[in-house]
Design a protein around this motif. Structure first.
Motif, mmCIF file in Angstrom:
data_model
loop_
_atom_site.group_PDB
_atom_site.id
_atom_site.type_symbol
_atom_site.label_atom_id
_atom_site.label_comp_id
_atom_site.label_asym_id
_atom_site.label_seq_id
_atom_site.Cartn_x
_atom_site.Cartn_y
_atom_site.Cartn_z
ATOM 1 N N UNK A 97 0.847 -1.192 0.000
ATOM 2 C CA UNK A 97 0.000 0.000 0.000
ATOM 3 C C UNK A 97 0.880 1.240 0.000
ATOM 4 N N UNK A 98 1.132 1.826 -1.178
ATOM 5 C CA UNK A 98 1.953 3.045 -1.235
ATOM 6 C C UNK A 98 1.236 4.197 -0.550
ATOM 7 N N UNK A 99 1.973 4.989 0.204
ATOM 8 C CA UNK A 99 1.441 6.192 0.821
ATOM 9 C C UNK A 99 1.879 7.427 0.043
ATOM 10 N N UNK A 100 3.007 7.334 -0.611
ATOM 11 C CA UNK A 100 3.559 8.412 -1.428
ATOM 12 C C UNK A 100 4.682 7.792 -2.236
ATOM 13 N N UNK A 101 5.461 8.611 -2.914
ATOM 14 C CA UNK A 101 6.568 8.077 -3.704
ATOM 15 C C UNK A 101 7.625 7.415 -2.834
ATOM 16 N N UNK A 102 7.717 7.814 -1.571
ATOM 17 C CA UNK A 102 8.852 7.376 -0.760
ATOM 18 C C UNK A 102 8.494 6.510 0.438
ATOM 19 N N UNK A 103 7.253 6.079 0.573
ATOM 20 C CA UNK A 103 6.919 5.213 1.703
ATOM 21 C C UNK A 103 5.748 4.313 1.360
ATOM 22 N N UNK A 104 5.696 3.164 2.036
ATOM 23 C CA UNK A 104 4.625 2.207 1.781
ATOM 24 C C UNK A 104 4.513 1.237 2.948
ATOM 25 N N UNK A 105 3.301 0.703 3.092
ATOM 26 C CA UNK A 105 3.078 -0.412 4.008
ATOM 27 C C UNK A 105 3.159 -1.711 3.215
ATOM 28 N N UNK A 106 3.717 -2.750 3.832
ATOM 29 C CA UNK A 106 3.763 -4.072 3.235
ATOM 30 C C UNK A 106 3.273 -5.086 4.273
ATOM 31 N N UNK A 107 2.402 -5.978 3.857
ATOM 32 C CA UNK A 107 1.991 -7.088 4.711
ATOM 33 C C UNK A 107 2.815 -8.300 4.289
ATOM 34 N N UNK A 108 3.740 -8.735 5.158
ATOM 35 C CA UNK A 108 4.623 -9.862 4.847
ATOM 36 C C UNK A 108 4.309 -11.049 5.751
ATOM 37 N N UNK A 109 3.048 -11.157 6.153
ATOM 38 C CA UNK A 109 2.635 -12.297 6.968
ATOM 39 C C UNK A 109 2.914 -13.604 6.221
ATOM 40 N N UNK A 110 2.672 -13.605 4.907
ATOM 41 C CA UNK A 110 2.963 -14.771 4.064
ATOM 42 C C UNK A 110 3.788 -14.298 2.876
ATOM 43 N N UNK A 111 5.096 -14.076 3.060
ATOM 44 C CA UNK A 111 5.923 -13.500 1.991
ATOM 45 C C UNK A 111 6.083 -14.442 0.804
ATOM 46 N N UNK A 112 6.270 -13.864 -0.375
ATOM 47 C CA UNK A 112 6.460 -14.645 -1.598
ATOM 48 C C UNK A 112 7.838 -15.299 -1.638
ATOM 49 N N UNK A 113 8.820 -14.668 -0.977
ATOM 50 C CA UNK A 113 10.167 -15.226 -0.874
ATOM 51 C C UNK A 113 10.341 -15.750 0.540
ATOM 52 N N UNK A 114 10.663 -17.027 0.665
ATOM 53 C CA UNK A 114 10.801 -17.640 1.989
ATOM 54 C C UNK A 114 11.764 -16.837 2.854
ATOM 55 N N UNK A 115 11.362 -16.601 4.112
ATOM 56 C CA UNK A 115 12.165 -15.787 5.021
ATOM 57 C C UNK A 115 11.954 -16.284 6.447
ATOM 58 N N UNK A 116 12.997 -16.266 7.259
ATOM 59 C CA UNK A 116 12.843 -16.741 8.644
ATOM 60 C C UNK A 116 12.001 -15.810 9.508
ATOM 61 N N UNK A 117 11.863 -14.523 9.111
ATOM 62 C CA UNK A 117 11.122 -13.568 9.927
ATOM 63 C C UNK A 117 10.811 -12.317 9.119
ATOM 64 N N UNK A 118 9.889 -11.510 9.641
ATOM 65 C CA UNK A 118 9.597 -10.215 9.012
ATOM 66 C C UNK A 118 10.809 -9.300 9.099
ATOM 67 N N UNK A 119 11.576 -9.429 10.175
ATOM 68 C CA UNK A 119 12.797 -8.627 10.328
ATOM 69 C C UNK A 119 13.781 -8.935 9.210
ATOM 70 N N UNK A 120 13.942 -10.222 8.897
ATOM 71 C CA UNK A 120 14.849 -10.611 7.816
ATOM 72 C C UNK A 120 14.339 -10.130 6.470
ATOM 73 N N UNK A 121 13.017 -10.160 6.277
ATOM 74 C CA UNK A 121 12.441 -9.657 5.030
ATOM 75 C C UNK A 121 12.719 -8.170 4.865
ATOM 76 N N UNK A 122 12.557 -7.407 5.946
ATOM 77 C CA UNK A 122 12.842 -5.966 5.890
ATOM 78 C C UNK A 122 14.308 -5.716 5.551
ATOM 79 N N UNK A 123 15.200 -6.499 6.139
ATOM 80 C CA UNK A 123 16.626 -6.346 5.849
ATOM 81 C C UNK A 123 16.907 -6.628 4.378
ATOM 82 N N UNK A 124 16.269 -7.689 3.850
ATOM 83 C CA UNK A 124 16.487 -8.051 2.452
ATOM 84 C C UNK A 124 15.975 -6.961 1.519
ATOM 85 N N UNK A 125 14.813 -6.405 1.820
ATOM 86 C CA UNK A 125 14.242 -5.345 0.981
ATOM 87 C C UNK A 125 15.133 -4.113 0.992
ATOM 88 N N UNK A 126 15.601 -3.721 2.156
ATOM 89 C CA UNK A 126 16.465 -2.540 2.247
ATOM 90 C C UNK A 126 17.766 -2.761 1.490
#
Length: 366
Positions: A97-126
């Protein structure tokens, strides 16, 4: 239990400028505004050290930071980078859910790329964002949108912060109420008058107390004090309206509102540049000292094409306010609504031009 990320680019517009112009790196950069007029769109962290912030008048930014380098905004370039970032988000989840050009919400409860945690998913995205764009982002990880947004600001720039479900109450209790999204200076002052300085203080008031003092916003305050936010991440929600408003320190007559309307129009216009959609309807919002809300709107034949045109229409809407001259106003807002897709507007404009030419009109509709 949802796993929500709030990803927020660090000083996005200014960082893009610094990335693309090595001469700006390490310098206090202000995007938008000028030394004489205008409103700040964004400020680099070097400029923020002096107190420069977005939506601040350019002349004040210059006073705070005399060495600031003012750069005109380049929204097509920012939108192009934003699309790159959006593609990275979509590799991990469709619930973006984009809020503007520079920020967005993401629901990673069931991520498309296997990840051990939401924290790890955030690290990978960054990490992907930096590899692709050479820009940094910060992230908040939490069980809902409200907490994730607060968390993303906790370790800025280029950091992330997680609030686990079991930590919510302990995290919120000492938090200043001003950190709650939607609590501005006026609401914060009213809360202080009630003896409320922290979220823990706020939790001591009943739902009825807060609703009586703040109306519908009181319900939101009651829920936020308890870390409750059931809003889902809603992808593909097109922009319908964009506005800016301000509550005055003291009530003013209509005749004294022009500077505020001009300032709010500029803030709103800058915000509209962050979307690919085009707005048509100009809206003026006023709130009287007795808390009566008035809105006046106008939809021109063609969308406002410039800040000057947008501001002129907003100012003209004062003529449609029919309250007594001695009425005092505590708030003014200016907005743009009736957004449509850019392609739709271009196509419509092309058809109008062809119709006008077919009728032998020397001045086609623009």
């Amino acid at each position: 239990m949802r796993k929500i990320l709030h990803i927020d680019m660090d000083a996005f517009y200014a960082s893009v400028e610094q990335r693309d112009d090595p001469a700006l790196r390490g310098k206090p950069v202000v995007v938008g505004g000028s030394a004489l007029r205008g409103v700040v769109c964004a400020a680099s962290y070097e400029a923020r050290k002096y107190g420069v912030r977005s939506a601040m008048p350019g002349v004040r930014a210059r006073r705070l930071c005399p060495d600031a380098i003012f750069v005109p905004p380049d929204f097509p370039r920012y939108r192009a980078v934003s699309r790159q970032i959006r593609e990275i988000f979509l590799q991990h989840t469709d619930l973006v859910q984009p809020l503007s050009l520079d920020e967005a919400y993401l629901d990673v409860t069931a991520p498309k790329i296997a990840s051990p945690s939401a924290t790890a998913t955030a690290q990978a995205i960054r990490a992907q964002i930096f590899e692709t764009t050479q820009l940094t982002a910060s992230a908040g990880i939490a069980p809902n949108k409200f907490l994730a947004k607060i968390a993303s600001d906790w370790n800025k720039p280029n950091g992330q912060f997680v609030i686990k479900p079991a930590q919510v109450e302990a995290f919120l209790t000492p938090l200043p109420v001003g950190r709650i999204p939607g609590v501005g200076k006026v609401a914060e002052r009213k809360l202080a008058e009630m003896g409320i300085a922290t979220v823990g203080d706020l939790r001591g008031f009943t739902r009825e107390d807060l609703q009586q003092r703040f109306g519908r916003f009181g319900e939101a305050l009651y829920r936020r004090a308890r870390g409750i936010d059931e809003r889902p991440v809603e992808p593909d929600q097109p922009v319908q309206s964009i506005s800016a408003e301000d509550t005055f320190a003291e009530d003013l007559p209509l005749s004294a509102l022009e500077p505020a309307i001009v300032h709010m129009a500029e803030r709103a216009w800058i915000a509209t540049r962050k979307t690919d959609r085009i707005g048509h309807t100009v809206v003026l919002k006023l709130k009287t000292a007795q808390f009566r809300i008035l809105t006046r709107s106008f939809t021109p034949e063609a969308p406002p094409a410039s800040l000057a045109e947008f501001t002129r229409i907003a100012l003209s809407l004062r003529e449609r306010v029919e309250l007594p001259a001695d009425t005092r106003y505590r708030l003014v807002g200016v907005g743009l609504g009736g957004f449509r897709e850019r392609d739709e507007v271009v196509l419509q404009g092309t058809l109008f031009d062809e119709d006008a030419l077919a009728m032998g009109d020397d001045h086609p509709v623009s």
